[in-house]
Design a protein around this motif. Sequence first.
Motif, PDB file in Angstrom:
ATOM      1  N   MET A   1       0.840  -1.185   0.000  1.00  0.00           N
ATOM      2  CA  MET A   1       0.000   0.000   0.000  1.00  0.00           C
ATOM      3  C   MET A   1       0.878   1.238   0.000  1.00  0.00           C
ATOM      4  SD  MET A   1      -3.052   1.138   2.640  1.00  0.00           S
ATOM      5  CE  MET A   1      -2.268   0.269   3.965  1.00  0.00           C
ATOM      6  N   ASN A   2       0.577   2.201  -0.886  1.00  0.00           N
ATOM      7  CA  ASN A   2       1.307   3.458  -0.893  1.00  0.00           C
ATOM      8  C   ASN A   2       1.186   4.124   0.469  1.00  0.00           C
ATOM      9  OD1 ASN A   2       0.965   2.713  -3.628  1.00  0.00           O
ATOM     10  ND2 ASN A   2       1.418   4.792  -4.248  1.00  0.00           N
ATOM     11  N   SER A   3       2.284   4.704   0.961  1.00  0.00           N
ATOM     12  CA  SER A   3       2.282   5.274   2.301  1.00  0.00           C
ATOM     13  C   SER A   3       1.265   6.395   2.439  1.00  0.00           C
ATOM     14  CB  SER A   3       3.677   5.777   2.657  1.00  0.00           C
ATOM     15  OG  SER A   3       4.089   6.800   1.758  1.00  0.00           O
ATOM     16  N   PHE A   4       1.012   7.150   1.351  1.00  0.00           N
ATOM     17  CA  PHE A   4       0.059   8.251   1.477  1.00  0.00           C
ATOM     18  C   PHE A   4      -1.355   7.727   1.751  1.00  0.00           C
ATOM     19  CE2 PHE A   4      -0.521   7.542  -3.126  1.00  0.00           C
ATOM     20  CZ  PHE A   4      -1.896   7.700  -3.282  1.00  0.00           C
ATOM     21  N   ARG A   5      -1.661   6.509   1.342  1.00  0.00           N
ATOM     22  CA  ARG A   5      -2.980   5.940   1.628  1.00  0.00           C
ATOM     23  C   ARG A   5      -3.126   5.666   3.126  1.00  0.00           C
ATOM     24  NH1 ARG A   5      -4.800   5.104  -3.465  1.00  0.00           N
ATOM     25  NH2 ARG A   5      -3.260   4.509  -5.043  1.00  0.00           N
ATOM     26  N   GLN A   6      -2.093   5.112   3.729  1.00  0.00           N
ATOM     27  CA  GLN A   6      -2.102   4.895   5.176  1.00  0.00           C
ATOM     28  C   GLN A   6      -2.190   6.223   5.912  1.00  0.00           C
ATOM     29  OE1 GLN A   6       1.610   2.639   5.435  1.00  0.00           O
ATOM     30  NE2 GLN A   6       0.423   0.838   6.033  1.00  0.00           N
ATOM     31  N   GLU A   7      -1.419   7.196   5.449  1.00  0.00           N
ATOM     32  CA  GLU A   7      -1.431   8.518   6.077  1.00  0.00           C
ATOM     33  C   GLU A   7      -2.817   9.155   5.962  1.00  0.00           C
ATOM     34  OE1 GLU A   7       1.607  10.700   4.126  1.00  0.00           O
ATOM     35  OE2 GLU A   7       3.238   9.431   4.892  1.00  0.00           O
ATOM     36  N   PHE A   8      -3.457   8.958   4.807  1.00  0.00           N
ATOM     37  CA  PHE A   8      -4.789   9.524   4.611  1.00  0.00           C
ATOM     38  C   PHE A   8      -5.796   8.934   5.585  1.00  0.00           C
ATOM     39  CE2 PHE A   8      -8.977   8.967   2.545  1.00  0.00           C
ATOM     40  CZ  PHE A   8      -9.385  10.293   2.571  1.00  0.00           C
ATOM     41  N   LEU A   9      -5.759   7.615   5.773  1.00  0.00           N
ATOM     42  CA  LEU A   9      -6.693   6.970   6.698  1.00  0.00           C
ATOM     43  C   LEU A   9      -6.463   7.448   8.126  1.00  0.00           C
ATOM     44  CD1 LEU A   9      -6.607   3.396   5.148  1.00  0.00           C
ATOM     45  CD2 LEU A   9      -8.552   4.971   5.138  1.00  0.00           C
ATOM     46  N   ALA A  10      -5.195   7.597   8.519  1.00  0.00           N
ATOM     47  CA  ALA A  10      -4.896   8.110   9.857  1.00  0.00           C
ATOM     48  C   ALA A  10      -5.377   9.548  10.000  1.00  0.00           C
ATOM     49  CB  ALA A  10      -3.392   8.016  10.118  1.00  0.00           C
ATOM     50  N   PHE A  11      -5.191  10.330   8.959  1.00  0.00           N
ATOM     51  CA  PHE A  11      -5.646  11.722   8.965  1.00  0.00           C
ATOM     52  C   PHE A  11      -7.170  11.789   9.062  1.00  0.00           C
ATOM     53  CE2 PHE A  11      -7.014  15.318   6.139  1.00  0.00           C
ATOM     54  CZ  PHE A  11      -6.710  16.346   7.022  1.00  0.00           C
ATOM     55  N   ALA A  12      -7.863  10.951   8.297  1.00  0.00           N
ATOM     56  CA  ALA A  12      -9.320  10.933   8.331  1.00  0.00           C
ATOM     57  C   ALA A  12      -9.826  10.542   9.713  1.00  0.00           C
ATOM     58  CB  ALA A  12      -9.860   9.970   7.273  1.00  0.00           C
ATOM     59  N   LEU A  13      -9.150   9.599  10.367  1.00  0.00           N
ATOM     60  CA  LEU A  13      -9.527   9.211  11.720  1.00  0.00           C
ATOM     61  C   LEU A  13      -9.315  10.374  12.688  1.00  0.00           C
ATOM     62  CD1 LEU A  13     -10.399   6.793  13.573  1.00  0.00           C
ATOM     63  CD2 LEU A  13      -7.957   6.431  13.978  1.00  0.00           C
ATOM     64  N   GLN A  14      -8.184  11.047  12.563  1.00  0.00           N
ATOM     65  CA  GLN A  14      -7.866  12.187  13.431  1.00  0.00           C
ATOM     66  C   GLN A  14      -8.902  13.296  13.290  1.00  0.00           C
ATOM     67  OE1 GLN A  14      -4.448  14.444  12.190  1.00  0.00           O
ATOM     68  NE2 GLN A  14      -3.957  15.078  14.260  1.00  0.00           N
ATOM     69  N   GLN A  15      -9.399  13.506  12.069  1.00  0.00           N
ATOM     70  CA  GLN A  15     -10.355  14.570  11.800  1.00  0.00           C
ATOM     71  C   GLN A  15     -11.794  14.185  12.146  1.00  0.00           C
ATOM     72  OE1 GLN A  15      -9.618  17.789  10.608  1.00  0.00           O
ATOM     73  NE2 GLN A  15      -7.535  17.146  11.086  1.00  0.00           N
ATOM     74  N   GLY A  16     -12.004  12.943  12.543  1.00  0.00           N
ATOM     75  CA  GLY A  16     -13.353  12.485  12.835  1.00  0.00           C
ATOM     76  C   GLY A  16     -14.151  12.152  11.589  1.00  0.00           C
ATOM     77  N   VAL A  17     -13.494  12.141  10.442  1.00  0.00           N
ATOM     78  CA  VAL A  17     -14.150  11.809   9.178  1.00  0.00           C
ATOM     79  C   VAL A  17     -14.353  10.298   9.072  1.00  0.00           C
ATOM     80  CG1 VAL A  17     -13.833  11.813   6.666  1.00  0.00           C
ATOM     81  CG2 VAL A  17     -13.285  13.865   8.011  1.00  0.00           C
ATOM     82  N   LEU A  18     -13.362   9.540   9.508  1.00  0.00           N
ATOM     83  CA  LEU A  18     -13.449   8.081   9.601  1.00  0.00           C
ATOM     84  C   LEU A  18     -13.711   7.719  11.064  1.00  0.00           C
ATOM     85  CD1 LEU A  18     -13.053   5.166   8.489  1.00  0.00           C
ATOM     86  CD2 LEU A  18     -10.595   5.469   8.933  1.00  0.00           C
ATOM     87  N   ARG A  19     -14.768   6.936  11.274  1.00  0.00           N
ATOM     88  CA  ARG A  19     -15.126   6.539  12.632  1.00  0.00           C
ATOM     89  C   ARG A  19     -15.442   5.051  12.669  1.00  0.00           C
ATOM     90  NH1 ARG A  19     -19.311  11.497  14.256  1.00  0.00           N
ATOM     91  NH2 ARG A  19     -17.882  13.207  13.729  1.00  0.00           N
ATOM     92  N   PHE A  20     -15.185   4.453  13.814  1.00  0.00           N
ATOM     93  CA  PHE A  20     -15.517   3.042  14.025  1.00  0.00           C
ATOM     94  C   PHE A  20     -16.548   2.938  15.137  1.00  0.00           C
ATOM     95  CE2 PHE A  20     -11.270   3.030  12.202  1.00  0.00           C
ATOM     96  CZ  PHE A  20     -11.398   2.082  11.195  1.00  0.00           C
TER      97      PHE A  20
END
Length: 224
Positions: A1-20
């Motif tokens: 996986m390209n590192s920017f994809r991992q970074e994006f998911l972490a960023f989305a989680l930090q912003q509350g955009v991605l939630r579990f």
Amino acid sequence: MNSFRQEFLAFALQQGVLRFGEFITKAGRPSPYFFNAGLFSDGASLGSLGDYYAQALLTAEADGLGFDMLYGPAYKGITLAAATAIALARRGRNLPFAYNRKEAKDHGEGGLLVGAPLKGRVVIIDDVLTDGASKRESVEVIRAAGATPVAVAIALDRMERKGVEGALSARSAVQEFEAEYGLPVLAIANLDDLMGWLDATADTNLAAHRERVAAYRARFGVER
């Protein structure tokens, strides 16, 4: 996986955009995760989001995709196309962009389109692809102007089959759109990336969600 994809998911989680947790999707399904790109709602987060779109496009360009301009369908796509254009310009790819209005303007320059004239090879920028209606409309607008749509870029591909339990489609909305129009859909990240990210994380609280996400994928997911 390209590192920017991992970074994006972490960023989305930090912003509350991605939630579990426990959510009900637009399709009425219980889902162990939720993604709402509308929550990238300040200058800093929108700027970072534009940079992730730019990275996804430049990765696709390195793999052979040629494009000359960006198009953002109203309404969410407008800010996303602008943010991506700015991010690309900062990386040395200064491209024109355009967007549409929902209703034609009858004064000033008039018409439905705003920004640079649609010409050449055009990438459509939007947040997600569910039923694909706005993307289909965008394709027709671009072709009517004499330009060529070459791809759609979205933030996250959930890689889900459509329909209800017992009557699920064979393909996802993204796959159906690609088959219908012959255009690739480029996602900053997809469900495969999300699963890989959960596999690799050292955060035990985050990793605890993997089993439920995997079960959801087994129930509703498609292969790429």
